[in-house]
Motif scaffolding. Structure first.
Motif, PDB file in Angstrom:
ATOM      1  N   GLY A  26       0.832  -1.197   0.000  1.00  0.00           N
ATOM      2  CA  GLY A  26       0.000   0.000   0.000  1.00  0.00           C
ATOM      3  C   GLY A  26       0.865   1.244   0.000  1.00  0.00           C
ATOM      4  N   ASP A  27       0.990   1.882  -1.145  1.00  0.00           N
ATOM      5  CA  ASP A  27       1.896   3.012  -1.315  1.00  0.00           C
ATOM      6  C   ASP A  27       1.362   3.891  -2.438  1.00  0.00           C
ATOM      7  OD1 ASP A  27       4.794   4.239  -1.172  1.00  0.00           O
ATOM      8  OD2 ASP A  27       4.482   3.749  -3.274  1.00  0.00           O
ATOM      9  N   TYR A  28       1.170   5.186  -2.173  1.00  0.00           N
ATOM     10  CA  TYR A  28       0.536   6.048  -3.165  1.00  0.00           C
ATOM     11  C   TYR A  28       1.413   6.303  -4.380  1.00  0.00           C
ATOM     12  CZ  TYR A  28      -3.209   6.746   0.143  1.00  0.00           C
ATOM     13  OH  TYR A  28      -4.261   6.529   0.995  1.00  0.00           O
ATOM     14  N   ALA A  29       2.729   6.318  -4.201  1.00  0.00           N
ATOM     15  CA  ALA A  29       3.617   6.527  -5.345  1.00  0.00           C
ATOM     16  C   ALA A  29       3.473   5.383  -6.344  1.00  0.00           C
ATOM     17  CB  ALA A  29       5.065   6.651  -4.876  1.00  0.00           C
ATOM     18  N   THR A  30       3.400   4.155  -5.843  1.00  0.00           N
ATOM     19  CA  THR A  30       3.286   3.027  -6.763  1.00  0.00           C
ATOM     20  C   THR A  30       1.846   2.758  -7.191  1.00  0.00           C
ATOM     21  OG1 THR A  30       3.349   1.512  -4.849  1.00  0.00           O
ATOM     22  CG2 THR A  30       5.402   1.894  -6.027  1.00  0.00           C
ATOM     23  N   ILE A  31       0.869   3.262  -6.460  1.00  0.00           N
ATOM     24  CA  ILE A  31      -0.501   3.225  -6.974  1.00  0.00           C
ATOM     25  C   ILE A  31      -0.571   4.019  -8.264  1.00  0.00           C
ATOM     26  CG2 ILE A  31      -2.834   4.166  -6.617  1.00  0.00           C
ATOM     27  CD1 ILE A  31      -2.666   3.293  -3.751  1.00  0.00           C
ATOM     28  N   GLN A  32       0.033   5.203  -8.250  1.00  0.00           N
ATOM     29  CA  GLN A  32       0.005   6.061  -9.433  1.00  0.00           C
ATOM     30  C   GLN A  32       0.999   5.612 -10.496  1.00  0.00           C
ATOM     31  OE1 GLN A  32       0.523   9.738  -6.994  1.00  0.00           O
ATOM     32  NE2 GLN A  32      -1.291  10.456  -8.070  1.00  0.00           N
ATOM     33  N   GLY A  33       2.102   4.984 -10.092  1.00  0.00           N
ATOM     34  CA  GLY A  33       3.141   4.612 -11.041  1.00  0.00           C
ATOM     35  C   GLY A  33       3.235   3.130 -11.321  1.00  0.00           C
ATOM     36  N   PHE A  34       2.199   2.367 -10.966  1.00  0.00           N
ATOM     37  CA  PHE A  34       2.298   0.914 -11.107  1.00  0.00           C
ATOM     38  C   PHE A  34       2.424   0.475 -12.561  1.00  0.00           C
ATOM     39  CE2 PHE A  34       0.643  -3.459 -11.240  1.00  0.00           C
ATOM     40  CZ  PHE A  34       1.504  -4.045 -10.325  1.00  0.00           C
ATOM     41  N   GLY A  35       1.869   1.262 -13.476  1.00  0.00           N
ATOM     42  CA  GLY A  35       1.988   0.924 -14.892  1.00  0.00           C
ATOM     43  C   GLY A  35       3.439   0.798 -15.329  1.00  0.00           C
ATOM     44  N   SER A  36       4.308   1.603 -14.730  1.00  0.00           N
ATOM     45  CA  SER A  36       5.735   1.541 -15.062  1.00  0.00           C
ATOM     46  C   SER A  36       6.353   0.235 -14.578  1.00  0.00           C
ATOM     47  CB  SER A  36       6.471   2.731 -14.435  1.00  0.00           C
ATOM     48  OG  SER A  36       6.023   3.956 -14.961  1.00  0.00           O
ATOM     49  N   ILE A  37       5.962  -0.209 -13.386  1.00  0.00           N
ATOM     50  CA  ILE A  37       6.477  -1.476 -12.859  1.00  0.00           C
ATOM     51  C   ILE A  37       6.009  -2.630 -13.735  1.00  0.00           C
ATOM     52  CG2 ILE A  37       6.515  -3.027 -10.872  1.00  0.00           C
ATOM     53  CD1 ILE A  37       5.964  -0.610  -9.087  1.00  0.00           C
ATOM     54  N   ALA A  38       4.728  -2.629 -14.097  1.00  0.00           N
ATOM     55  CA  ALA A  38       4.184  -3.694 -14.934  1.00  0.00           C
ATOM     56  C   ALA A  38       4.892  -3.733 -16.285  1.00  0.00           C
ATOM     57  CB  ALA A  38       2.679  -3.495 -15.113  1.00  0.00           C
ATOM     58  N   ARG A  39       5.175  -2.565 -16.840  1.00  0.00           N
ATOM     59  CA  ARG A  39       5.837  -2.507 -18.146  1.00  0.00           C
ATOM     60  C   ARG A  39       7.259  -3.057 -18.082  1.00  0.00           C
ATOM     61  NH1 ARG A  39       4.720   2.251 -19.051  1.00  0.00           N
ATOM     62  NH2 ARG A  39       6.645   3.401 -18.628  1.00  0.00           N
ATOM     63  N   VAL A  40       7.996  -2.679 -17.029  1.00  0.00           N
ATOM     64  CA  VAL A  40       9.362  -3.191 -16.858  1.00  0.00           C
ATOM     65  C   VAL A  40       9.331  -4.700 -16.632  1.00  0.00           C
ATOM     66  CG1 VAL A  40      11.390  -3.154 -15.341  1.00  0.00           C
ATOM     67  CG2 VAL A  40      10.312  -1.007 -16.041  1.00  0.00           C
ATOM     68  N   GLY A  41       8.358  -5.173 -15.870  1.00  0.00           N
ATOM     69  CA  GLY A  41       8.231  -6.607 -15.670  1.00  0.00           C
ATOM     70  C   GLY A  41       7.978  -7.337 -16.970  1.00  0.00           C
ATOM     71  N   LEU A  42       7.104  -6.776 -17.785  1.00  0.00           N
ATOM     72  CA  LEU A  42       6.779  -7.395 -19.076  1.00  0.00           C
ATOM     73  C   LEU A  42       8.001  -7.422 -19.982  1.00  0.00           C
ATOM     74  CD1 LEU A  42       4.322  -8.546 -20.619  1.00  0.00           C
ATOM     75  CD2 LEU A  42       3.939  -6.237 -21.527  1.00  0.00           C
ATOM     76  N   GLU A  43       8.721  -6.316 -20.037  1.00  0.00           N
ATOM     77  CA  GLU A  43       9.892  -6.220 -20.922  1.00  0.00           C
ATOM     78  C   GLU A  43      11.000  -7.174 -20.501  1.00  0.00           C
ATOM     79  OE1 GLU A  43      10.840  -2.117 -20.554  1.00  0.00           O
ATOM     80  OE2 GLU A  43       9.304  -1.455 -22.000  1.00  0.00           O
ATOM     81  N   ASN A  44      11.110  -7.422 -19.194  1.00  0.00           N
ATOM     82  CA  ASN A  44      12.191  -8.263 -18.677  1.00  0.00           C
ATOM     83  C   ASN A  44      11.725  -9.652 -18.255  1.00  0.00           C
ATOM     84  OD1 ASN A  44      14.756  -6.347 -18.278  1.00  0.00           O
ATOM     85  ND2 ASN A  44      12.914  -5.156 -17.792  1.00  0.00           N
ATOM     86  N   LYS A  45      10.456  -9.965 -18.542  1.00  0.00           N
ATOM     87  CA  LYS A  45       9.874 -11.273 -18.208  1.00  0.00           C
ATOM     88  C   LYS A  45      10.009 -11.581 -16.709  1.00  0.00           C
ATOM     89  CE  LYS A  45      10.520 -13.122 -22.864  1.00  0.00           C
ATOM     90  NZ  LYS A  45       9.124 -12.812 -23.227  1.00  0.00           N
ATOM     91  N   ILE A  46       9.681 -10.583 -15.904  1.00  0.00           N
ATOM     92  CA  ILE A  46       9.705 -10.721 -14.448  1.00  0.00           C
ATOM     93  C   ILE A  46       8.253 -10.694 -13.958  1.00  0.00           C
ATOM     94  CG2 ILE A  46      10.451  -9.699 -12.266  1.00  0.00           C
ATOM     95  CD1 ILE A  46      12.709  -8.313 -13.832  1.00  0.00           C
ATOM     96  N   PRO A  47       7.797 -11.690 -13.225  1.00  0.00           N
ATOM     97  CA  PRO A  47       6.430 -11.662 -12.694  1.00  0.00           C
ATOM     98  C   PRO A  47       6.203 -10.445 -11.792  1.00  0.00           C
ATOM     99  CG  PRO A  47       7.367 -13.849 -12.494  1.00  0.00           C
ATOM    100  CD  PRO A  47       8.494 -12.940 -12.893  1.00  0.00           C
ATOM    101  N   VAL A  48       5.039  -9.828 -11.927  1.00  0.00           N
ATOM    102  CA  VAL A  48       4.668  -8.658 -11.137  1.00  0.00           C
ATOM    103  C   VAL A  48       3.388  -8.979 -10.379  1.00  0.00           C
ATOM    104  CG1 VAL A  48       4.023  -6.218 -11.177  1.00  0.00           C
ATOM    105  CG2 VAL A  48       5.738  -7.081 -12.795  1.00  0.00           C
ATOM    106  N   TYR A  49       3.425  -8.782  -9.067  1.00  0.00           N
ATOM    107  CA  TYR A  49       2.284  -9.065  -8.213  1.00  0.00           C
ATOM    108  C   TYR A  49       1.838  -7.782  -7.519  1.00  0.00           C
ATOM    109  CZ  TYR A  49       3.983 -13.809  -8.894  1.00  0.00           C
ATOM    110  OH  TYR A  49       4.410 -14.992  -9.451  1.00  0.00           O
ATOM    111  N   SER A  50       0.523  -7.682  -7.294  1.00  0.00           N
ATOM    112  CA  SER A  50      -0.024  -6.487  -6.667  1.00  0.00           C
ATOM    113  C   SER A  50      -1.050  -6.860  -5.613  1.00  0.00           C
ATOM    114  CB  SER A  50      -0.672  -5.581  -7.722  1.00  0.00           C
ATOM    115  OG  SER A  50      -1.317  -4.472  -7.126  1.00  0.00           O
ATOM    116  N   VAL A  51      -1.344  -5.903  -4.733  1.00  0.00           N
ATOM    117  CA  VAL A  51      -2.418  -6.062  -3.757  1.00  0.00           C
ATOM    118  C   VAL A  51      -3.659  -5.282  -4.168  1.00  0.00           C
ATOM    119  CG1 VAL A  51      -0.922  -6.572  -1.793  1.00  0.00           C
ATOM    120  CG2 VAL A  51      -1.394  -4.185  -2.388  1.00  0.00           C
TER     121      VAL A  51
END
Length: 337
Positions: A234-259
């Motif tokens: 639970g973090d407001y910076a990553t609530i707003q920026g989670f799309g960036s994490i998902a994109r990096v995960g997709l590009e690097n084939k790293i699983p991304v999990y969220s709450v």
């Protein structure tokens, strides 16, 4: 759009006394005040999780006969992601003599504890750390919290999130975590995550950020360190920026999990496990109804959330070359393909 202090003060001085909505970009709208209680509602950002929580709250009140524009007045605002704005909004709610405050999130609750007199009921939800906000002491039973405060405790199930990641990859040893340590809710949940990770012999690689604009670079740094999964708290910076994490995960084939359930729709998010935010708000709304009907918050314990929902995205699994175990798919409330 984040509001700077001067811009926010200008907007706050607009003299609006009817039902008001303040978006992150500072646009007002509303209707004439009706005969009924006035509830000041503050959330940190305009984003799906807190919005869905607030909708649940309003639904519970509507079912009890408190209908917006007919028998209840809502002053609904968000703080545009800026912590100082939470204090300013709470001061305005007090000045407008709100009959009740709804704090959607830990920072709004913290501001309410600073600015709202104990004669005004405060209901909270979407809140992982009411203790850090000054609302009471764990577990928040009768006599363990401020007499005018009650709400739902939604500390995210980060241990279950780690278990989910381990189910998908039984050899999991490292996870990447991005969060803003300046947020009381984020620092609290980060501590819990690290404790839960240690129990499972998982190493947490951290990258701290000050705002959502720094999330992309932080995700790229963690990807370069070869983390085996990204996890979210639970973090407001990553609530707003989670799309960036998902994109990096997709590009690097790293699983991304969220709450946050709403993240499952983002390409790159493999799975989410967390509370139903609508149900969270609805439960808080039921508490509010009891207070509006005359019950004292002092006689009511805080209510922890207990039911989690698991969502899985098979399209992301295919894109990153991961096989989701049948047991996970069976347990999922929804499976996106």
């Amino acid at each position: 759009m984040a509001l700077q202090r001067r811009e926010f003060l200008t907007l706050m001085g607009g003299g609006v006394v009817s039902t008001v909505a303040l978006s992150a970009c500072g646009k007002f709208g509303g209707t004439a005040k009706v005969d009924g209680p006035t509830i000041g509602m503050l959330q940190m950002v305009d984003a799906p999780p807190p919005n869905e929580t607030r909708k649940g709250f309003e639904a519970a009140l509507a079912e009890a006969g408190y209908v917006s524009g007919k028998s209840v007045n809502y002053i609904q605002k968000d703080a545009a992601g800026e912590l100082p704005n939470t204090n300013l909004v709470m001061k305005q709610f007090v000045g407008e003599k709100a009959d009740m405050i709804l704090a959607v999130g830990t920072p709004p609750l913290q501001a309410a504890m600073r600015e709202v007199p104990e004669t005004t009921p405060v209901i909270f939800c979407y809140c992982s750390n009411p203790w850090g906000a000054g609302a009471g002491t764990p577990p928040g039973g009768v006599g363990q919290h401020r007499p005018n405060v009650v709400g739902t405790i939604g500390t995210n199930p980060v241990g279950q999130e780690l278990d989910l990641a381990r189910q998908v990859n039984p050899q999991l040893k490292t996870v990447g975590l991005i969060f803003n340590p300046g947020e009381p809710n984020a620092s609290y949940e980060a501590k819990i995550l690290k404790e839960e990770a240690a129990k499972r012999n998982i190493t947490v690689e951290e990258q701290s950020v000050a705002n959502s604009g720094e999330v992309l670079q932080a995700a790229q740094v963690l990807a370069a360190k070869k983390v085996e999964a990204f996890v979210k708290i639970g973090d407001y910076a990553t609530i707003q920026g989670f799309g960036s994490i998902a994109r990096v995960g997709l590009e690097n084939k790293i699983p991304v999990y969220s709450v946050d359930a709403s993240d499952i729709d983002l390409p790159g998010c493999l799975a989410t496990i967390g509370w139903s935010y609508y149900d969270d708000g609805y439960a808080a709304g039921q508490l509010a109804v009891r207070v509006l009907k005359g019950e004292s918050p002092a006689t009511m314990p805080f209510e922890p959330l207990t039911k989690t929902d698991l969502l899985v995205n098979l399209a992301t699994a295919k894109a990153i070359g991961v096989t989701i175990p049948e047991a996970v798919i069976k347990d999922a409330k929804e499976v996106r393909s």
